[in-house]
Scaffold this motif. Structure first.
Motif, PDB file in Angstrom:
ATOM      1  N   LEU A  17       0.832  -1.205   0.000  1.00 21.13           N
ATOM      2  CA  LEU A  17       0.000   0.000   0.000  1.00 21.13           C
ATOM      3  C   LEU A  17       0.865   1.253   0.000  1.00 21.13           C
ATOM      4  O   LEU A  17       0.458   2.306  -0.493  1.00 21.13           O
ATOM      5  CB  LEU A  17      -0.895   0.024   1.240  1.00 21.13           C
ATOM      6  CG  LEU A  17      -2.384  -0.207   1.039  1.00 21.13           C
ATOM      7  CD1 LEU A  17      -3.142   0.175   2.287  1.00 21.13           C
ATOM      8  CD2 LEU A  17      -2.921   0.571  -0.152  1.00 21.13           C
ATOM      9  N   HIS A  18       2.063   1.163   0.539  1.00 15.91           N
ATOM     10  CA  HIS A  18       2.906   2.350   0.681  1.00 15.91           C
ATOM     11  C   HIS A  18       3.388   2.912  -0.640  1.00 15.91           C
ATOM     12  O   HIS A  18       3.772   4.070  -0.682  1.00 15.91           O
ATOM     13  CB  HIS A  18       4.083   2.089   1.611  1.00 15.91           C
ATOM     14  CG  HIS A  18       4.662   0.729   1.495  1.00 15.91           C
ATOM     15  ND1 HIS A  18       3.931  -0.411   1.708  1.00 15.91           N
ATOM     16  CD2 HIS A  18       5.892   0.315   1.170  1.00 15.91           C
ATOM     17  CE1 HIS A  18       4.690  -1.469   1.532  1.00 15.91           C
ATOM     18  NE2 HIS A  18       5.893  -1.049   1.199  1.00 15.91           N
ATOM     19  N   ARG A  55     -11.444   3.849   6.074  1.00 18.21           N
ATOM     20  CA  ARG A  55     -11.273   3.616   7.495  1.00 18.21           C
ATOM     21  C   ARG A  55     -10.907   2.154   7.772  1.00 18.21           C
ATOM     22  O   ARG A  55     -10.026   1.858   8.569  1.00 18.21           O
ATOM     23  CB  ARG A  55     -12.596   3.956   8.181  1.00 18.21           C
ATOM     24  CG  ARG A  55     -12.465   4.352   9.597  1.00 18.21           C
ATOM     25  CD  ARG A  55     -13.747   4.999  10.091  1.00 18.21           C
ATOM     26  NE  ARG A  55     -13.596   5.239  11.499  1.00 18.21           N
ATOM     27  CZ  ARG A  55     -12.779   6.149  12.007  1.00 18.21           C
ATOM     28  NH1 ARG A  55     -12.072   6.909  11.206  1.00 18.21           N
ATOM     29  NH2 ARG A  55     -12.682   6.293  13.304  1.00 18.21           N
ATOM     30  N   ASP A  79     -11.882  -4.786  16.709  1.00 15.96           N
ATOM     31  CA  ASP A  79     -11.682  -3.659  17.598  1.00 15.96           C
ATOM     32  C   ASP A  79     -11.548  -2.349  16.830  1.00 15.96           C
ATOM     33  O   ASP A  79     -10.520  -1.705  16.825  1.00 15.96           O
ATOM     34  CB  ASP A  79     -10.427  -3.924  18.434  1.00 15.96           C
ATOM     35  CG  ASP A  79     -10.190  -2.839  19.463  1.00 15.96           C
ATOM     36  OD1 ASP A  79     -11.146  -2.117  19.785  1.00 15.96           O
ATOM     37  OD2 ASP A  79      -9.045  -2.720  19.931  1.00 15.96           O
ATOM     38  N   ILE A  80     -12.609  -1.969  16.166  1.00 21.52           N
ATOM     39  CA  ILE A  80     -12.577  -0.709  15.414  1.00 21.52           C
ATOM     40  C   ILE A  80     -13.528   0.281  16.072  1.00 21.52           C
ATOM     41  O   ILE A  80     -14.566  -0.077  16.618  1.00 21.52           O
ATOM     42  CB  ILE A  80     -12.932  -0.937  13.927  1.00 21.52           C
ATOM     43  CG1 ILE A  80     -12.427   0.221  13.076  1.00 21.52           C
ATOM     44  CG2 ILE A  80     -14.408  -1.173  13.734  1.00 21.52           C
ATOM     45  CD1 ILE A  80     -12.521  -0.062  11.584  1.00 21.52           C
ATOM     46  N   ARG A  81     -13.115   1.534  16.047  1.00 17.63           N
ATOM     47  CA  ARG A  81     -13.897   2.599  16.667  1.00 17.63           C
ATOM     48  C   ARG A  81     -14.701   3.314  15.606  1.00 17.63           C
ATOM     49  O   ARG A  81     -14.153   3.665  14.575  1.00 17.63           O
ATOM     50  CB  ARG A  81     -12.938   3.631  17.262  1.00 17.63           C
ATOM     51  CG  ARG A  81     -12.969   3.675  18.757  1.00 17.63           C
ATOM     52  CD  ARG A  81     -11.883   4.587  19.230  1.00 17.63           C
ATOM     53  NE  ARG A  81     -12.258   5.129  20.532  1.00 17.63           N
ATOM     54  CZ  ARG A  81     -11.398   5.577  21.435  1.00 17.63           C
ATOM     55  NH1 ARG A  81     -10.116   5.586  21.163  1.00 17.63           N
ATOM     56  NH2 ARG A  81     -11.816   6.042  22.574  1.00 17.63           N
ATOM     57  N   ASN A  82     -15.960   3.560  15.852  1.00 21.65           N
ATOM     58  CA  ASN A  82     -16.729   4.259  14.818  1.00 21.65           C
ATOM     59  C   ASN A  82     -17.255   5.617  15.247  1.00 21.65           C
ATOM     60  O   ASN A  82     -16.730   6.222  16.143  1.00 21.65           O
ATOM     61  CB  ASN A  82     -17.846   3.358  14.314  1.00 21.65           C
ATOM     62  CG  ASN A  82     -17.306   2.278  13.412  1.00 21.65           C
ATOM     63  OD1 ASN A  82     -16.659   2.586  12.419  1.00 21.65           O
ATOM     64  ND2 ASN A  82     -17.519   1.040  13.772  1.00 21.65           N
ATOM     65  N   TRP A 110      -7.405   1.548   6.766  1.00 21.73           N
ATOM     66  CA  TRP A 110      -6.521   2.152   7.751  1.00 21.73           C
ATOM     67  C   TRP A 110      -6.406   1.219   8.962  1.00 21.73           C
ATOM     68  O   TRP A 110      -5.331   0.992   9.497  1.00 21.73           O
ATOM     69  CB  TRP A 110      -7.041   3.541   8.147  1.00 21.73           C
ATOM     70  CG  TRP A 110      -6.017   4.380   8.853  1.00 21.73           C
ATOM     71  CD1 TRP A 110      -4.697   4.062   9.041  1.00 21.73           C
ATOM     72  CD2 TRP A 110      -6.216   5.643   9.461  1.00 21.73           C
ATOM     73  NE1 TRP A 110      -4.074   5.069   9.741  1.00 21.73           N
ATOM     74  CE2 TRP A 110      -4.978   6.051  10.008  1.00 21.73           C
ATOM     75  CE3 TRP A 110      -7.326   6.489   9.591  1.00 21.73           C
ATOM     76  CZ2 TRP A 110      -4.826   7.253  10.690  1.00 21.73           C
ATOM     77  CZ3 TRP A 110      -7.179   7.698  10.267  1.00 21.73           C
ATOM     78  CH2 TRP A 110      -5.925   8.069  10.806  1.00 21.73           C
ATOM     79  N   TRP A 111      -7.559   0.676   9.367  1.00 26.19           N
ATOM     80  CA  TRP A 111      -7.545  -0.291  10.467  1.00 26.19           C
ATOM     81  C   TRP A 111      -6.557  -1.406  10.172  1.00 26.19           C
ATOM     82  O   TRP A 111      -5.729  -1.767  11.007  1.00 26.19           O
ATOM     83  CB  TRP A 111      -8.962  -0.861  10.669  1.00 26.19           C
ATOM     84  CG  TRP A 111      -9.004  -2.092  11.542  1.00 26.19           C
ATOM     85  CD1 TRP A 111      -9.054  -2.139  12.900  1.00 26.19           C
ATOM     86  CD2 TRP A 111      -8.980  -3.454  11.099  1.00 26.19           C
ATOM     87  NE1 TRP A 111      -9.050  -3.442  13.332  1.00 26.19           N
ATOM     88  CE2 TRP A 111      -9.007  -4.263  12.248  1.00 26.19           C
ATOM     89  CE3 TRP A 111      -8.943  -4.069   9.849  1.00 26.19           C
ATOM     90  CZ2 TRP A 111      -9.003  -5.659  12.186  1.00 26.19           C
ATOM     91  CZ3 TRP A 111      -8.920  -5.454   9.789  1.00 26.19           C
ATOM     92  CH2 TRP A 111      -8.957  -6.234  10.943  1.00 26.19           C
ATOM     93  N   GLU A 163       0.902  -2.788  11.873  1.00 24.92           N
ATOM     94  CA  GLU A 163       1.923  -2.156  12.699  1.00 24.92           C
ATOM     95  C   GLU A 163       2.031  -2.857  14.036  1.00 24.92           C
ATOM     96  O   GLU A 163       3.129  -3.071  14.555  1.00 24.92           O
ATOM     97  CB  GLU A 163       1.550  -0.689  12.938  1.00 24.92           C
ATOM     98  CG  GLU A 163       2.487   0.276  12.285  1.00 24.92           C
ATOM     99  CD  GLU A 163       2.231   1.687  12.787  1.00 24.92           C
ATOM    100  OE1 GLU A 163       1.743   2.478  11.959  1.00 24.92           O
ATOM    101  OE2 GLU A 163       2.474   1.993  13.968  1.00 24.92           O
ATOM    102  N   GLY A 164       0.881  -3.219  14.600  1.00 24.65           N
ATOM    103  CA  GLY A 164       0.883  -3.928  15.869  1.00 24.65           C
ATOM    104  C   GLY A 164       1.592  -5.264  15.754  1.00 24.65           C
ATOM    105  O   GLY A 164       2.325  -5.675  16.650  1.00 24.65           O
ATOM    106  N   THR A 169      -3.965  -1.410   8.232  1.00 20.49           N
ATOM    107  CA  THR A 169      -2.593  -0.900   8.312  1.00 20.49           C
ATOM    108  C   THR A 169      -2.122  -0.834   9.755  1.00 20.49           C
ATOM    109  O   THR A 169      -0.999  -1.224  10.079  1.00 20.49           O
ATOM    110  CB  THR A 169      -2.520   0.521   7.714  1.00 20.49           C
ATOM    111  OG1 THR A 169      -3.037   0.490   6.391  1.00 20.49           O
ATOM    112  CG2 THR A 169      -1.086   1.022   7.690  1.00 20.49           C
ATOM    113  N   LEU A 170      -2.992  -0.353  10.630  1.00 23.52           N
ATOM    114  CA  LEU A 170      -2.609  -0.202  12.029  1.00 23.52           C
ATOM    115  C   LEU A 170      -2.440  -1.549  12.706  1.00 23.52           C
ATOM    116  O   LEU A 170      -1.557  -1.731  13.544  1.00 23.52           O
ATOM    117  CB  LEU A 170      -3.662   0.632  12.770  1.00 23.52           C
ATOM    118  CG  LEU A 170      -3.713   2.090  12.320  1.00 23.52           C
ATOM    119  CD1 LEU A 170      -4.885   2.812  12.973  1.00 23.52           C
ATOM    120  CD2 LEU A 170      -2.409   2.792  12.643  1.00 23.52           C
ATOM    121  N   VAL A 171      -3.267  -2.505  12.349  1.00 25.25           N
ATOM    122  CA  VAL A 171      -3.108  -3.847  12.899  1.00 25.25           C
ATOM    123  C   VAL A 171      -1.754  -4.401  12.469  1.00 25.25           C
ATOM    124  O   VAL A 171      -1.021  -4.984  13.271  1.00 25.25           O
ATOM    125  CB  VAL A 171      -4.252  -4.771  12.449  1.00 25.25           C
ATOM    126  CG1 VAL A 171      -3.939  -6.219  12.800  1.00 25.25           C
ATOM    127  CG2 VAL A 171      -5.556  -4.346  13.100  1.00 25.25           C
TER     128      VAL A 171
END
Lengths: 248, 248
Positions: free
Chosen positions: B91-92, B131, B245-248, B134-135, B141-142, B137-139
DNA sequence: CGACGCATTGATTGGATTCAACTAAGGTGG
DNA sequence: CCACCTTAGTTGAATCCAATCAATGCGTCG
């Protein structure tokens, strides 16, 4: 505190960093300054955010050093990132609920705190800025990968040399390294928890780098005496930091 | 190939993955299917993208396994991620010019290739989808952080156990693990290059896990016989995978 | 000034590597 | 269809890099 102060922009580490790789409009710069207004001071050795927190704010480093870390059941610690001025601590809380690791200040630090809503506004209204922030996220990912390479396949000497090269580059990117010298406020134990080594072995390796005339380290200041040899010993290729490498 | 086929959605691993954590509209689903239309088959051991490439397309895994890797001057290799169906390879490249690492197919694989422009359209017009990406991508990273923790502070036995737990969870998230069994088409050498160990030591450690009755591995299939003990040995806490675990 | 954190150095131990040999499985071509 | 060759897995022995244990020096701060 009234008229737009050009100094304020020059002093903001995030602006300094982003302007190295892209053009920001006057408006973008002001948006960053606006958002950096609400700040909080954190003492050394205090958590900025702890594992399990569900913070409502995103934190941006303005001053000092911090570390992302994870504790293991046995009491061991692993540092997974160093945060220096201009770095976001926890952009992911805009999307993920819970912190899966802690962030602690290594020196007295100042962070700006920005509400999630505010971040969302920013990303919805400022495409150039959003793109620049995305760039920063992707560079971070590259750094994480390089750390895996280091810990996985480089020996202690190469690892330490590599980390010093990286930190030097990063400090230069935000204007905090003059020539070959910069502030390195890390203890040998913290370096150990970063590189997957023991503090004792960090000490020996550091001694060796000094003995070989590659670095000078004391009083929390690092001076690189022979960058060429150091980079060579580390196998340091700065491509992964993507300095100035954004696509438009 | 004309009417909207509900099966097509159920079979798309990216849709399966994202729908576990958020709701996608009919349009979002169709957008993903559209974008997954142009595919390319890659043989095992062939690079999907190589270090230094400046690709114009983003690649999405649809079938098979791939690995992100970096080579060191001495010839050593470090794998920094496994890519399974539903994962984006790169993706980068939408933002960064140059690949700072290579991606190779570990098994025969199918990837969808999507133009950068197409991705940009998508992210501009589909906020919910953006969104969700993005979730993801962040996972990722984790996961990178957790690998650093593993390589840095866990011993060979814990490391291997932890990786197996993680892969099991990830395979379950895309519906490719039934019960405690899933395809694990990795050689011991690849596992070694992942965990920063030697192939010989991977072998011994694998033997130990077998001897202790925790796993059964053969014919490229892994069966977890005692998940509770395995997770405990690994110190595996799946929080970092942020399942749902996504925030909406 | 006593105490504590951090750095330094020596001695010993140990987890993982390296080298090496051998087996099993799979694929290919004659 | 089998001989051949390559790749992957297994196991033992010797070695080594880094950990651990331990003691000491040094600076600074309450």
């Amino acid at each position: 505190m009234a008229a737009p102060d050009p100094d304020l922009a020059a002093r903001n580490p995030l602006i300094r960093r982003l302007e190295r790789i892209t053009k920001l409009s006057e408006d973008d710069r002001n948006a960053i300054i606006d958002v950096s207004r609400a700040t909080r001071d954190v003492g050394a050795h205090r958590d900025i955010i702890s594992e399990g927190d569900q913070p409502d704010n995103v934190h941006l480093m303005l001053r000092g050093w911090a570390a992302r870390y994870k504790m293991l059941p046995g009491g061991a610690r692993q540092i997974t990132a160093y945060l220096i001025p201009g770095d976001f601590c926890d952009l992911h809380v805009t999307i993920l609920r819970k912190m899966d690791h802690g962030i602690t200040a290594l020196t007295p630090a100042t962070v700006a705190y920005i509400s999630r809503e505010h971040i969302r506004e920013l990303t919805e209204q400022r495409p150039a800025l959003t793109r620049a922030l995305w760039w920063a996220t992707l560079v971070n990912e590259g750094v994480l990968r390089e750390w895996i390479v280091s810990i996985g396949r480089r020996d202690a000497y190469e690892r330490l040399a590599h980390l010093l090269c990286e930190l030097h580059s990063r400090m230069r990117m935000i204007g905090l390294a003059v020539d070959e010298t910069f502030d390195l406020p890390l203890t040998q134990e913290q370096l150990a928890d970063t590189l997957g080594l023991s503090a004792v072995h960090i000490n020996r390796t550091l001694m060796r780098l000094r003995r070989e005339g590659l670095i000078e380290l004391g009083g929390k200041t690092l001076r690189i005496l022979n960058g060429a040899v150091l980079r060579d010993a580390a196998g340091f290729d700065p491509t992964y930091l993507h300095e100035g490498d954004i696509r438009n």
